[in-house]
Design a protein around this motif. Structure first.
Motif, PDB file in Angstrom:
ATOM      1  N   UNK A   1       0.829  -1.210   0.000  1.00 37.47           N
ATOM      2  CA  UNK A   1       0.000   0.000   0.000  1.00 37.47           C
ATOM      3  C   UNK A   1       0.865   1.262   0.000  1.00 37.47           C
ATOM      4  N   UNK A   2       1.853   1.305   0.871  1.00 38.69           N
ATOM      5  CA  UNK A   2       2.690   2.511   0.953  1.00 38.69           C
ATOM      6  C   UNK A   2       3.523   2.708  -0.315  1.00 38.69           C
ATOM      7  N   UNK A   3       3.940   1.590  -0.928  1.00 38.30           N
ATOM      8  CA  UNK A   3       4.690   1.713  -2.186  1.00 38.30           C
ATOM      9  C   UNK A   3       3.784   2.282  -3.281  1.00 38.30           C
TER      10      UNK A   3
ATOM     11  N   UNK B   1      -7.951   5.172   1.166  1.00 39.12           N
ATOM     12  CA  UNK B   1      -8.762   4.113   1.744  1.00 39.12           C
ATOM     13  C   UNK B   1      -9.155   3.071   0.693  1.00 39.12           C
ATOM     14  N   UNK B   2      -9.565   3.544  -0.505  1.00 40.86           N
ATOM     15  CA  UNK B   2      -9.943   2.624  -1.575  1.00 40.86           C
ATOM     16  C   UNK B   2      -8.747   1.784  -2.013  1.00 40.86           C
TER      17      UNK B   2
ATOM     18  N   UNK C   1      -6.132   0.989  -0.134  1.00 39.02           N
ATOM     19  CA  UNK C   1      -5.831   0.023   0.923  1.00 39.02           C
ATOM     20  C   UNK C   1      -6.788  -1.164   0.864  1.00 39.02           C
ATOM     21  N   UNK C   2      -8.087  -0.897   0.685  1.00 40.36           N
ATOM     22  CA  UNK C   2      -9.076  -1.977   0.606  1.00 40.36           C
ATOM     23  C   UNK C   2      -8.785  -2.889  -0.582  1.00 40.36           C
ATOM     24  N   UNK C   3      -8.441  -2.297  -1.717  1.00 44.45           N
ATOM     25  CA  UNK C   3      -8.168  -3.096  -2.901  1.00 44.45           C
ATOM     26  C   UNK C   3      -6.958  -4.005  -2.683  1.00 44.45           C
ATOM     27  N   UNK C   4      -5.888  -3.442  -2.140  1.00 46.22           N
ATOM     28  CA  UNK C   4      -4.683  -4.231  -1.892  1.00 46.22           C
ATOM     29  C   UNK C   4      -4.956  -5.330  -0.873  1.00 46.22           C
ATOM     30  N   UNK C   5      -5.663  -4.987   0.205  1.00 46.04           N
ATOM     31  CA  UNK C   5      -5.945  -5.943   1.273  1.00 46.04           C
ATOM     32  C   UNK C   5      -6.804  -7.097   0.765  1.00 46.04           C
TER      33      UNK C   5
END
Length: 283
Positions: free
Chosen positions: A101-103, A115-116, A118-122
């Motif tokens: 996410x941070x990359x 937020x979107x 992060x949700x997608x990656x998670x």
């Protein structure tokens, strides 16, 4: 369900534990191209796959090392369970998700908000990882259990009655040197630590199991008795190898059954090789 998570599970952390997640991540990105990688040229995909594979392996190594440092008791290999394994894997996945996410957020490769993104990656990380992780956990459990059972069977073939120096008298003392008991080798069964005390289990003349509570440490008792016959198999147990009737294995370690005891006594993983050597020398 709680019972399943309390089942013993092998704690396996070696080069394979570090390399396999990296290889899996590399193949996953190269073959399925999630997270928008399908829009990139092949050479970019390969570069990203290698980079994220390296990140996955690094995160696994870093997470285990940090947890062993800050929570050594929780990470104790001899008390490792399926529930702990699942929680460790989930923790590693969370760290991988945060790193990705941070990359992505730092290089701004998507139009999604934080937020979107992060949700997608998670969600995609969990979806792509769930089945392979489940397979690996079950395979580890099955494979290690099978190996332990084979090793236990080999040891059981060596375990038999011993007619050596079983009549030697051993003086059992308290921490202050006070004499508590004098017992023959074949009369001592096992000892178990109980804080600053230890419980010594032995046979009386009628072959009945007796217990003596002694103010002493298990380590001190182990030093009093000959180490070719008495084995400090676990931080909480000292056993008489001549009294071993059976060795059995679970997914985490070996256990021994003594001739006059019904409850299995655990053998620390770090003591497994020594147990094999001592049983071979004792019989």
């Amino acid at each position: 369900m709680p019972f399943i998570f309390n089942r013993p599970h092998p704690f396996i952390f070696n080069s394979g534990s570090i390399l396999i997640p990296g290889i899996f991540t590399f193949l996953l990105i190269l073959l399925f191209r999630p997270l928008g990688f399908n829009s990139l040229p092949l050479n970019y995909v390969v570069a990203f796959a290698l980079g994220f594979g390296l990140i996955a392996s690094t995160v696994v190594w870093f997470t285990v090392k940090i947890l062993k440092f800050i929570a050594p008791k929780w990470m104790d290999e001899d008390s490792w369970t399926l529930g702990k394994e699942v929680l460790l894997i989930f923790t590693v996945l969370v760290f991988i998700v945060l790193t990705i996410f941070f990359i992505f957020f730092g290089i701004n490769v998507t139009e999604h908000g934080p937020w979107e993104l992060f949700k997608m990656v998670f969600i995609k990380t969990l979806l792509f990882s769930a089945f392979p992780i489940l397979f690996m956990v079950l395979f580890e459990q099955y494979n290690y259990q099978r190996k332990q059972l084979k090793e236990a069977e080999k040891l059981n073939q060596k375990v038999k009655a011993e007619n050596g120096d079983l009549d030697v008298i051993h003086s059992i003392t308290a921490e202050n040197g006070q004499l508590i008991l004098q017992l023959k080798t074949n009369e001592i069964l096992w000892a178990q630590s109980d804080g600053n005390y230890l419980e010594l289990f032995y046979l009386n003349e009628a072959k009945e199991i007796k217990k003596e509570l002694i103010r002493n440490r298990l380590k001190n008792l182990a030093e009093l008795l000959p180490n070719d016959t008495f084995f400090h198999c676990h931080k909480s147990f000292l056993i008489n190898l001549h009294q071993v009737q059976k060795v059995q294995g679970n997914a985490r370690n070996f256990e021994v059954i003594l001739r006059y005891g019904n409850s299995p006594i655990p053998v620390a993983r770090s003591k497994s090789s020594e147990l094999k050597q001592k049983i071979s020398r004792t019989i």
